[in-house]
Design a protein around this motif. Structure first.
Motif, PDB file in Angstrom:
ATOM      1  N   VAL A  63     -38.054 -25.189  29.379  1.00  0.00           N
ATOM      2  CA  VAL A  63     -37.770 -25.512  31.218  1.00  0.00           C
ATOM      3  C   VAL A  63     -37.902 -23.743  31.182  1.00  0.00           C
ATOM      4  O   VAL A  63     -37.010 -22.351  30.438  1.00  0.00           O
ATOM      5  CB  VAL A  63     -36.685 -25.565  31.295  1.00  0.00           C
ATOM      6  CG1 VAL A  63     -36.558 -25.488  32.669  1.00  0.00           C
ATOM      7  CG2 VAL A  63     -36.426 -27.074  31.047  1.00  0.00           C
ATOM      8  N   LEU A  64     -38.839 -23.243  32.293  1.00  0.00           N
ATOM      9  CA  LEU A  64     -39.048 -21.536  33.084  1.00  0.00           C
ATOM     10  C   LEU A  64     -38.332 -21.756  33.900  1.00  0.00           C
ATOM     11  O   LEU A  64     -38.510 -22.877  34.739  1.00  0.00           O
ATOM     12  CB  LEU A  64     -40.869 -21.676  32.991  1.00  0.00           C
ATOM     13  CG  LEU A  64     -41.212 -21.766  31.894  1.00  0.00           C
ATOM     14  CD1 LEU A  64     -43.101 -21.334  32.231  1.00  0.00           C
ATOM     15  CD2 LEU A  64     -41.039 -21.287  30.766  1.00  0.00           C
ATOM     16  N   PHE A  65     -37.331 -20.629  33.798  1.00  0.00           N
ATOM     17  CA  PHE A  65     -36.261 -20.504  34.783  1.00  0.00           C
ATOM     18  C   PHE A  65     -36.925 -19.056  36.433  1.00  0.00           C
ATOM     19  O   PHE A  65     -36.898 -18.797  35.177  1.00  0.00           O
ATOM     20  CB  PHE A  65     -34.271 -20.306  34.824  1.00  0.00           C
ATOM     21  CG  PHE A  65     -34.204 -21.395  34.267  1.00  0.00           C
ATOM     22  CD1 PHE A  65     -32.757 -21.297  34.910  1.00  0.00           C
ATOM     23  CD2 PHE A  65     -34.683 -21.747  32.609  1.00  0.00           C
ATOM     24  CE1 PHE A  65     -32.357 -22.429  34.289  1.00  0.00           C
ATOM     25  CE2 PHE A  65     -33.264 -23.248  32.285  1.00  0.00           C
ATOM     26  CZ  PHE A  65     -32.521 -23.391  33.419  1.00  0.00           C
TER      27      PHE A  65
ATOM     28  N   LEU B 290     -33.831 -28.984  25.074  1.00  0.00           N
ATOM     29  CA  LEU B 290     -35.049 -28.640  26.008  1.00  0.00           C
ATOM     30  C   LEU B 290     -35.104 -27.224  25.690  1.00  0.00           C
ATOM     31  O   LEU B 290     -34.358 -26.480  25.532  1.00  0.00           O
ATOM     32  CB  LEU B 290     -35.014 -29.048  27.062  1.00  0.00           C
ATOM     33  CG  LEU B 290     -34.617 -30.362  27.867  1.00  0.00           C
ATOM     34  CD1 LEU B 290     -34.236 -30.664  29.369  1.00  0.00           C
ATOM     35  CD2 LEU B 290     -36.838 -31.333  27.268  1.00  0.00           C
ATOM     36  N   ALA B 291     -35.851 -26.726  25.327  1.00  0.00           N
ATOM     37  CA  ALA B 291     -36.067 -25.220  24.918  1.00  0.00           C
ATOM     38  C   ALA B 291     -35.740 -24.815  26.405  1.00  0.00           C
ATOM     39  O   ALA B 291     -36.674 -25.262  27.861  1.00  0.00           O
ATOM     40  CB  ALA B 291     -37.461 -24.666  24.595  1.00  0.00           C
ATOM     41  N   THR B 292     -34.795 -23.443  26.202  1.00  0.00           N
ATOM     42  CA  THR B 292     -35.097 -22.527  27.916  1.00  0.00           C
ATOM     43  C   THR B 292     -35.755 -21.152  27.771  1.00  0.00           C
ATOM     44  O   THR B 292     -35.671 -20.552  26.566  1.00  0.00           O
ATOM     45  CB  THR B 292     -34.354 -22.829  28.924  1.00  0.00           C
ATOM     46  OG1 THR B 292     -32.945 -22.060  27.383  1.00  0.00           O
ATOM     47  CG2 THR B 292     -33.153 -23.799  28.898  1.00  0.00           C
ATOM     48  N   LEU B 293     -36.606 -20.439  28.638  1.00  0.00           N
ATOM     49  CA  LEU B 293     -36.670 -19.400  28.912  1.00  0.00           C
ATOM     50  C   LEU B 293     -36.479 -18.436  30.326  1.00  0.00           C
ATOM     51  O   LEU B 293     -36.906 -19.408  31.341  1.00  0.00           O
ATOM     52  CB  LEU B 293     -38.019 -19.130  28.629  1.00  0.00           C
ATOM     53  CG  LEU B 293     -39.165 -17.552  28.994  1.00  0.00           C
ATOM     54  CD1 LEU B 293     -38.553 -17.479  28.079  1.00  0.00           C
ATOM     55  CD2 LEU B 293     -40.465 -17.654  29.112  1.00  0.00           C
TER      56      LEU B 293
ATOM     57  N   VAL C 203     -46.858 -17.746  37.125  1.00  0.00           N
ATOM     58  CA  VAL C 203     -48.371 -18.274  36.110  1.00  0.00           C
ATOM     59  C   VAL C 203     -48.567 -17.365  35.649  1.00  0.00           C
ATOM     60  O   VAL C 203     -48.840 -17.858  34.415  1.00  0.00           O
ATOM     61  CB  VAL C 203     -48.951 -18.359  37.081  1.00  0.00           C
ATOM     62  CG1 VAL C 203     -50.478 -18.493  36.501  1.00  0.00           C
ATOM     63  CG2 VAL C 203     -49.216 -19.443  38.447  1.00  0.00           C
ATOM     64  N   ALA C 204     -48.152 -16.961  35.152  1.00  0.00           N
ATOM     65  CA  ALA C 204     -48.490 -15.839  33.757  1.00  0.00           C
ATOM     66  C   ALA C 204     -47.772 -16.114  32.059  1.00  0.00           C
ATOM     67  O   ALA C 204     -47.716 -16.379  31.650  1.00  0.00           O
ATOM     68  CB  ALA C 204     -48.020 -13.958  34.229  1.00  0.00           C
ATOM     69  N   VAL C 205     -46.608 -15.666  33.024  1.00  0.00           N
ATOM     70  CA  VAL C 205     -45.052 -16.355  31.207  1.00  0.00           C
ATOM     71  C   VAL C 205     -45.964 -17.953  31.317  1.00  0.00           C
ATOM     72  O   VAL C 205     -45.151 -18.089  30.447  1.00  0.00           O
ATOM     73  CB  VAL C 205     -43.708 -16.482  32.502  1.00  0.00           C
ATOM     74  CG1 VAL C 205     -43.092 -17.126  31.951  1.00  0.00           C
ATOM     75  CG2 VAL C 205     -43.649 -14.956  32.692  1.00  0.00           C
TER      76      VAL C 205
ATOM     77  N   CYS D 188     -40.058 -26.391  34.746  1.00  0.00           N
ATOM     78  CA  CYS D 188     -40.375 -24.910  35.787  1.00  0.00           C
ATOM     79  C   CYS D 188     -38.885 -24.857  36.753  1.00  0.00           C
ATOM     80  O   CYS D 188     -38.558 -26.266  37.422  1.00  0.00           O
ATOM     81  CB  CYS D 188     -41.065 -24.612  36.858  1.00  0.00           C
ATOM     82  SG  CYS D 188     -42.800 -23.792  35.532  1.00  0.00           S
ATOM     83  N   PHE D 189     -37.911 -24.825  37.302  1.00  0.00           N
ATOM     84  CA  PHE D 189     -36.670 -24.795  37.727  1.00  0.00           C
ATOM     85  C   PHE D 189     -37.171 -23.551  37.978  1.00  0.00           C
ATOM     86  O   PHE D 189     -36.180 -22.358  38.029  1.00  0.00           O
ATOM     87  CB  PHE D 189     -35.537 -24.431  36.132  1.00  0.00           C
ATOM     88  CG  PHE D 189     -33.979 -25.282  37.001  1.00  0.00           C
ATOM     89  CD1 PHE D 189     -33.662 -26.287  37.172  1.00  0.00           C
ATOM     90  CD2 PHE D 189     -33.009 -23.545  37.562  1.00  0.00           C
ATOM     91  CE1 PHE D 189     -31.627 -26.294  37.421  1.00  0.00           C
ATOM     92  CE2 PHE D 189     -31.811 -24.481  37.991  1.00  0.00           C
ATOM     93  CZ  PHE D 189     -31.289 -25.356  37.947  1.00  0.00           C
ATOM     94  N   GLY D 190     -36.745 -23.738  39.466  1.00  0.00           N
ATOM     95  CA  GLY D 190     -36.016 -22.239  41.076  1.00  0.00           C
ATOM     96  C   GLY D 190     -34.635 -22.747  41.432  1.00  0.00           C
ATOM     97  O   GLY D 190     -34.903 -24.067  42.017  1.00  0.00           O
TER      98      GLY D 190
END
Length: 217
Positions: free
Chosen positions: A32-34, A59-62, A89-91, A108-110
């Protein structure tokens, strides 16, 4: 016994270096990308809390900074959705290029304006982004991209955050993907009330576990 791997990162974005924190639990079933909201960073205690909860669910997180410290002092930059989206998008692309991560389905967590960036990234990278969760977000700022989103999307709003509830209901109506809107009773915009952030973490964990783990399998 395997333990969660915690890595401090330096991610190049727009010819600048952005700090990040990657946590990968054993047998991770997704990542999950924050996308942090306005005035926030990878050190946000609320997003850190949610990330730790997700780590406990394999779940991995960034967590990383979409804006540099200097950029964040410019209030207008916090609402530059095109800029935030380009960097998210780049990440996303960076994750797919990492040998240790590219097999993991991406979510994605926004939060706040980061929710709009998460949704636009999902629209632009439909093969990579498999689920989206918004916490107290501004999905309405994704605007024309909303009907294009195909990733299952969960919108979480505090029950006392009345204006944002209205904006989320309007955005929810424009989404044509698998979708849900959850209102946490008694919570204000930052979910500072006792037990409310725990509800956010549980709702997000259920959503990502359902939609990312299946894709990874």
């Amino acid at each position: 016994m395997e333990t969660t791997v915690h890595t401090q990162l330096q991610i190049p974005l727009d010819d600048q270096v952005h700090a990040g924190e990657l946590l990968v639990p054993p047998a991770a079933q997704g990542i999950v990308l924050f996308a942090h909201g306005s005035g926030s960073s990878r050190l946000s205690p609320r997003n850190t809390f949610v990330a730790q909860s997700l780590n406990g669910r394999r779940l991995a997180t960034l967590l990383f900074d979409l804006l540099t410290e200097a950029e964040d002092r410019d209030y207008a930059r916090r609402f530059d959705i095109a800029l935030l989206t380009r960097r998210l998008v780049a990440v996303t692309d960076w994750v797919t290029q990492q040998a240790a991560l590219r097999s993991l389905a991406i979510g994605c967590f926004g939060a706040s304006t980061g929710a709009a960036a998460a949704l636009q990234t999902a629209a632009l990278r439909p093969q990579q982004v498999r689920a989206v969760v918004s916490r107290g977000g501004r999905p309405d700022l994704a605007d024309a991209m909303l009907p294009v989103v195909r990733a299952p999307t969960l919108l979480i709003v505090g029950g006392e955050d009345h204006e944002v509830i209205l904006l989320n209901r309007q955005a929810h109506a424009r989404l044509s993907c698998i979708k849900a809107l959850e209102i946490v009773p008694g919570a204000t915009h930052l979910f500072e009330e006792p037990g409310t952030l725990e509800q956010v973490a549980e709702l997000a964990g259920d959503w990502f576990a359902r939609h990312l783990a299946a894709d990874t399998a």
